[in-house]
Design a protein around this motif. Structure first.
Motif, PDB file in Angstrom:
ATOM      1  N   ALA A 103      25.757   0.134  26.693  1.00 33.47           N
ATOM      2  CA  ALA A 103      26.713  -0.929  27.038  1.00 33.47           C
ATOM      3  C   ALA A 103      26.698  -2.018  25.964  1.00 33.47           C
ATOM      4  N   LEU A 104      25.515  -2.376  25.494  1.00 34.48           N
ATOM      5  CA  LEU A 104      25.401  -3.382  24.437  1.00 34.48           C
ATOM      6  C   LEU A 104      26.122  -2.933  23.170  1.00 34.48           C
ATOM      7  N   ARG A 105      25.909  -1.687  22.780  1.00 33.09           N
ATOM      8  CA  ARG A 105      26.531  -1.179  21.546  1.00 33.09           C
ATOM      9  C   ARG A 105      28.051  -1.227  21.601  1.00 33.09           C
ATOM     10  N   SER A 106      28.602  -1.177  22.798  1.00 29.20           N
ATOM     11  CA  SER A 106      30.061  -1.196  22.910  1.00 29.20           C
ATOM     12  C   SER A 106      30.649  -2.591  22.685  1.00 29.20           C
ATOM     13  N   VAL A 107      29.818  -3.648  22.775  1.00 30.39           N
ATOM     14  CA  VAL A 107      30.339  -5.010  22.632  1.00 30.39           C
ATOM     15  C   VAL A 107      29.593  -5.858  21.603  1.00 30.39           C
ATOM     16  N   PHE A 108      28.474  -5.346  21.083  1.00 26.14           N
ATOM     17  CA  PHE A 108      27.617  -6.151  20.218  1.00 26.14           C
ATOM     18  C   PHE A 108      27.174  -5.316  19.028  1.00 26.14           C
ATOM     19  N   LYS A 109      27.371  -5.822  17.846  1.00 27.89           N
ATOM     20  CA  LYS A 109      27.027  -5.086  16.631  1.00 27.89           C
ATOM     21  C   LYS A 109      25.736  -5.579  15.989  1.00 27.89           C
ATOM     22  N   GLY A 110      25.028  -6.478  16.662  1.00 26.09           N
ATOM     23  CA  GLY A 110      23.797  -7.040  16.120  1.00 26.09           C
ATOM     24  C   GLY A 110      22.576  -6.191  16.420  1.00 26.09           C
ATOM     25  N   HIS A 111      21.407  -6.809  16.259  1.00 27.19           N
ATOM     26  CA  HIS A 111      20.120  -6.144  16.421  1.00 27.19           C
ATOM     27  C   HIS A 111      19.800  -5.937  17.899  1.00 27.19           C
ATOM     28  N   ILE A 112      19.526  -4.679  18.275  1.00 29.51           N
ATOM     29  CA  ILE A 112      19.189  -4.322  19.654  1.00 29.51           C
ATOM     30  C   ILE A 112      17.839  -3.626  19.667  1.00 29.51           C
ATOM     31  N   LEU A 113      16.947  -4.090  20.519  1.00 27.35           N
ATOM     32  CA  LEU A 113      15.659  -3.434  20.746  1.00 27.35           C
ATOM     33  C   LEU A 113      15.670  -2.864  22.156  1.00 27.35           C
ATOM     34  N   THR A 114      15.259  -1.604  22.286  1.00 24.80           N
ATOM     35  CA  THR A 114      15.298  -0.933  23.589  1.00 24.80           C
ATOM     36  C   THR A 114      13.884  -0.586  24.044  1.00 24.80           C
ATOM     37  N   ALA A 115      13.585  -0.871  25.303  1.00 23.70           N
ATOM     38  CA  ALA A 115      12.286  -0.513  25.868  1.00 23.70           C
ATOM     39  C   ALA A 115      12.095   0.996  25.804  1.00 23.70           C
ATOM     40  N   LYS A 116      10.877   1.411  25.507  1.00 19.15           N
ATOM     41  CA  LYS A 116      10.584   2.853  25.429  1.00 19.15           C
ATOM     42  C   LYS A 116      10.700   3.520  26.791  1.00 19.15           C
ATOM     43  N   THR A 117      10.310   2.785  27.842  1.00 21.17           N
ATOM     44  CA  THR A 117      10.518   3.258  29.207  1.00 21.17           C
ATOM     45  C   THR A 117      11.287   2.172  29.938  1.00 21.17           C
ATOM     46  N   PRO A 118      12.261   2.539  30.753  1.00 18.37           N
ATOM     47  CA  PRO A 118      13.084   1.528  31.431  1.00 18.37           C
ATOM     48  C   PRO A 118      12.358   0.875  32.614  1.00 18.37           C
ATOM     49  N   THR A 119      11.387   0.054  32.270  1.00 13.48           N
ATOM     50  CA  THR A 119      10.618  -0.688  33.261  1.00 13.48           C
ATOM     51  C   THR A 119      10.437  -2.108  32.742  1.00 13.48           C
ATOM     52  N   LEU A 120      10.017  -3.005  33.614  1.00 12.80           N
ATOM     53  CA  LEU A 120       9.720  -4.362  33.190  1.00 12.80           C
ATOM     54  C   LEU A 120       8.592  -4.350  32.160  1.00 12.80           C
ATOM     55  N   ALA A 121       7.577  -3.528  32.392  1.00 10.03           N
ATOM     56  CA  ALA A 121       6.466  -3.430  31.442  1.00 10.03           C
ATOM     57  C   ALA A 121       6.966  -2.948  30.075  1.00 10.03           C
ATOM     58  N   GLY A 122       7.872  -1.974  30.067  1.00  7.43           N
ATOM     59  CA  GLY A 122       8.426  -1.475  28.815  1.00  7.43           C
ATOM     60  C   GLY A 122       9.208  -2.554  28.085  1.00  7.43           C
ATOM     61  N   LEU A 123       9.944  -3.347  28.834  1.00  7.07           N
ATOM     62  CA  LEU A 123      10.713  -4.453  28.253  1.00  7.07           C
ATOM     63  C   LEU A 123       9.773  -5.498  27.652  1.00  7.07           C
ATOM     64  N   LEU A 124       8.704  -5.830  28.362  1.00 10.69           N
ATOM     65  CA  LEU A 124       7.728  -6.793  27.849  1.00 10.69           C
ATOM     66  C   LEU A 124       7.020  -6.250  26.616  1.00 10.69           C
ATOM     67  N   ASP A 125       6.733  -4.962  26.594  1.00 10.51           N
ATOM     68  CA  ASP A 125       6.079  -4.349  25.439  1.00 10.51           C
ATOM     69  C   ASP A 125       6.939  -4.490  24.178  1.00 10.51           C
ATOM     70  N   VAL A 126       8.226  -4.193  24.292  1.00  6.84           N
ATOM     71  CA  VAL A 126       9.104  -4.285  23.121  1.00  6.84           C
ATOM     72  C   VAL A 126       9.243  -5.732  22.671  1.00  6.84           C
ATOM     73  N   LEU A 127       9.234  -6.665  23.594  1.00  4.23           N
ATOM     74  CA  LEU A 127       9.286  -8.081  23.233  1.00  4.23           C
ATOM     75  C   LEU A 127       8.008  -8.482  22.487  1.00  4.23           C
ATOM     76  N   LYS A 128       6.859  -8.073  23.004  1.00  4.82           N
ATOM     77  CA  LYS A 128       5.579  -8.404  22.359  1.00  4.82           C
ATOM     78  C   LYS A 128       5.476  -7.809  20.961  1.00  4.82           C
ATOM     79  N   GLU A 129       5.995  -6.592  20.780  1.00  4.94           N
ATOM     80  CA  GLU A 129       5.935  -5.918  19.481  1.00  4.94           C
ATOM     81  C   GLU A 129       6.737  -6.668  18.416  1.00  4.94           C
ATOM     82  N   HIS A 130       7.732  -7.414  18.820  1.00  3.78           N
ATOM     83  CA  HIS A 130       8.647  -8.031  17.853  1.00  3.78           C
ATOM     84  C   HIS A 130       8.583  -9.554  17.826  1.00  3.78           C
ATOM     85  N   THR A 131       7.600 -10.131  18.490  1.00  2.00           N
ATOM     86  CA  THR A 131       7.469 -11.592  18.434  1.00  2.00           C
ATOM     87  C   THR A 131       6.121 -11.968  17.872  1.00  2.00           C
TER      88      THR A 131
END
Length: 131
Positions: A103-131
């Motif tokens: 859905a993001l790719r259809s409206v946004f051409k910028g930088h997108i990071l996706t959680a490896k597993t679609p869970t809150l923990a996966g989302l937090l992991d990807v945030l931690k990896e890039h901050t």
């Protein structure tokens, strides 16, 4: 489940569900994969639309260049980009999973990071990896 979406629920359930009655109280715009797959597994499924995801009136919220913006569903993508608060700032979009990323790719051409597993923990992991 290992992932917190329809696919994760389906992965945890039996292949055959005869004589099972399942009620799905969901949003009007919810995907139909859960209903279809449960029906294929011989369950009796009743889908009830309990709510609509609607665009709220949003007060001006400052979004700065290099901000991280977290998206947890296709509805959050739709509402964010239709709200008028995004004015082509250089943001990093954090997505909870592949469906939200599409859905993001259809409206946004910028930088997108996706959680490896679609869970809150996966989302937090990807945030931690890039901050």
């Amino acid at each position: 489940p290992q992932q917190h979406d329809a696919e994760g629920i389906l992965a945890e359930l039996s292949v055959k569900l005869p004589n099972e009655h399942i009620l799905l109280p969901i949003a009007t715009k919810a995907r139909d994969i859960l209903e279809k797959e449960l029906t294929k597994r011989q369950a009796s499924v009743q889908r009830i639309h309990l709510y609509d995801t609607q665009q709220p009136l949003v007060e001006a919220v400052p979004i700065y260049h290099n901000d991280y913006v977290i998206f947890t569903s296709t509805s959050t993508v739709d509402h964010f980009f239709n709200s008028g608060i995004y004015q082509n700032q250089s943001i990093t979009a954090l997505s909870i999973g592949a469906i939200t990323t599409n859905a993001l790719r259809s409206v946004f051409k910028g930088h997108i990071l996706t959680a490896k597993t679609p869970t809150l923990a996966g989302l937090l992991d990807v945030l931690k990896e890039h901050t």
